[in-house]
Design an enzyme around this catalytic site. Structure first.
Site, PDB file in Angstrom:
ATOM      1  CB  THR A  26       5.016  -5.775  -1.548  1.00 24.33           C
ATOM      2  OG1 THR A  26       6.442  -5.869  -1.635  1.00 24.33           O
ATOM      3  CG2 THR A  26       4.409  -6.781  -2.515  1.00 24.33           C
ATOM      4  N   GLY A  27       2.454  -4.409  -3.009  1.00 25.58           N
ATOM      5  CA  GLY A  27       0.989  -4.458  -3.058  1.00 25.58           C
ATOM      6  C   GLY A  27       0.418  -3.481  -4.068  1.00 25.58           C
ATOM      7  CG  ASP A  79       4.666  -1.815   2.623  1.00 23.25           C
ATOM      8  OD1 ASP A  79       3.886  -2.013   1.668  1.00 23.25           O
ATOM      9  OD2 ASP A  79       5.253  -2.739   3.228  1.00 23.25           O
ATOM     10  N   GLY A  80       1.986  -0.253   2.078  1.00 25.59           N
ATOM     11  CA  GLY A  80       0.568  -0.399   2.394  1.00 25.59           C
ATOM     12  C   GLY A  80       0.386  -1.253   3.640  1.00 25.59           C
ATOM     13  CE  LYS A  92       3.755  -3.940   5.521  1.00 25.35           C
ATOM     14  NZ  LYS A  92       3.006  -3.964   4.271  1.00 25.35           N
ATOM     15  N   GLY A  94      -0.383  -9.660   3.380  1.00 26.77           N
ATOM     16  CA  GLY A  94      -1.369 -10.194   2.433  1.00 26.77           C
ATOM     17  C   GLY A  94      -0.728 -10.538   1.099  1.00 26.77           C
ATOM     18  CD  GLU A 101       5.402  -5.980   2.864  1.00 30.06           C
ATOM     19  OE1 GLU A 101       4.871  -5.757   1.782  1.00 30.06           O
ATOM     20  OE2 GLU A 101       4.785  -6.463   3.831  1.00 30.06           O
TER      21      GLU A 101
HETATM   22  C1  5RP Z   1       2.160  -7.170   1.180  1.00 25.15           C
HETATM   23  C2  5RP Z   1       1.490  -6.209   2.114  1.00 25.15           C
HETATM   24  C3  5RP Z   1       0.618  -5.165   1.520  1.00 25.15           C
HETATM   25  O1  5RP Z   1       1.060  -3.918   1.949  1.00 25.15           O
HETATM   26  C4  5RP Z   1      -0.800  -5.394   1.969  1.00 25.15           C
HETATM   27  O2  5RP Z   1      -1.196  -6.711   1.620  1.00 25.15           O
HETATM   28  C5  5RP Z   1      -1.762  -4.374   1.327  1.00 25.15           C
HETATM   29  O3  5RP Z   1      -1.878  -4.630  -0.032  1.00 25.15           O
HETATM   30  P1  5RP Z   1      -2.753  -3.726  -0.998  1.00 25.15           P
HETATM   31  O4  5RP Z   1      -2.098  -2.385  -1.076  1.00 25.15           O
HETATM   32  O5  5RP Z   1      -2.742  -4.469  -2.309  1.00 25.15           O
HETATM   33  O6  5RP Z   1      -4.159  -3.628  -0.416  1.00 25.15           O
HETATM   34  O7  5RP Z   1       1.640  -6.268   3.312  1.00 25.15           O
HETATM   35  O8  5RP Z   1       2.843  -8.184   1.875  1.00 25.15           O
END
Ligand code: 5RP
Length: 220
Positions: A26-27, A79-80, A92, A94, A101
């Site tokens: 997600t993100g 994932d990010g 993670k 955010g 996740e």
């Molecule tokens: C979501 C996450 C995202 O991977 C993390 O917040 C990074 O987000 P972005 O790619 O928008 O910088 O853990 O729960």
């Protein structure tokens, strides 16, 4: 910044094989990855999604979203992250999707983490550590985490003075002012507090590969 995220997401496509079921995080960085998958939506069998947000984007591209209970273990999860240390331990959550996740990361053979260089840190904790909590346990968990870590829990709110509610119907505490020198121990300790659903530390199950947009991939 977003160009680096896009580059990282494009590079993650090197790990995608024809006919795969891909775990999708997600993100904003993952959104680029979903868009890259969407260029040829029939190349993969489908995706297991970590959030309603990613599910909507996957479906908009015509990618089938599958149930992890039906797919069994996955070969790949992309994932990010909000922070990444040199040992590929992550913060993670955010985007408030940390629990799903974490489930998909655990179910996956290879976790490819896609970030831009701003997410790289020597010691985790500059980014407030997200903890998903059952609503009635919010104050209890906040008190115990304060005693345990000395950090400052903040109840995550959104516009209109409303609590952020996760896809699982829970709330988020963001723990400020931490310097996480032993991420595995802290992950396990926070997990033990009654009412904690999951903590956004990915140390027990770190990323296997980290792709920093515009830089060569980091592998063990
Ligand atoms: C979501 C996450 C995202 O991977 C993390 O917040 C990074 O987000 P972005 O790619 O928008 O910088 O853990 O729960």
């Amino acid at each position: 910044m977003s160009e680096a995220k896009r580059l990282a997401a494009e590079k993650a496509m090197d790990h995608v094989e024809d006919g795969m079921v891909v775990g999708v995080g997600t993100g904003s960085t993952v959104a680029y990855f979903i868009d890259a998958l969407g260029r040829d939506p029939t190349r993969i069998k489908g995706a297991v999604s970590s959030s309603e947000q990613s599910t909507a984007r996957l479906k908009a591209h015509g990618i089938e979203v599958l149930d992890l209970n039906h797919t069994g273990p996955l070969s790949l999860y992309v994932d990010g992250a909000d922070e990444c240390d040199p040992r590929r331990h992550l913060i993670k959550g955010g985007g408030a999707a940390l629990t799903r996740e974490k489930i998909i990361a655990e179910a996956s053979e290879r976790f490819v983490c896609i970030i831009d260089a701003s997410k790289q840190v020597e010691v985790l904790g500059r980014f407030p550590l997200p903890v998903e909590v059952i609503p009635m346990a919010r104050s209890l968990v906040a008190r115990q985490i304060t005693t345990m870590t000395g950090g400052q829990p903040v109840f995550r709110m959104q516009a209109g003075d409303k609590a952020v509610i996760t896809d699982n119907g829970n709330v988020i505490l963001d723990i400020h002012h931490l310097s996480i020198t032993d991420p595995k121990a802290l992950e396990m300790a926070i997990n033990q507090i009654p009412g904690v659903v999951s903590v956004g530390l990915f140390a027990r199950r770190p990323a296997d590969v980290v792709i920093v947009g515009g830089e060569p991939p980091q592998v063990p």
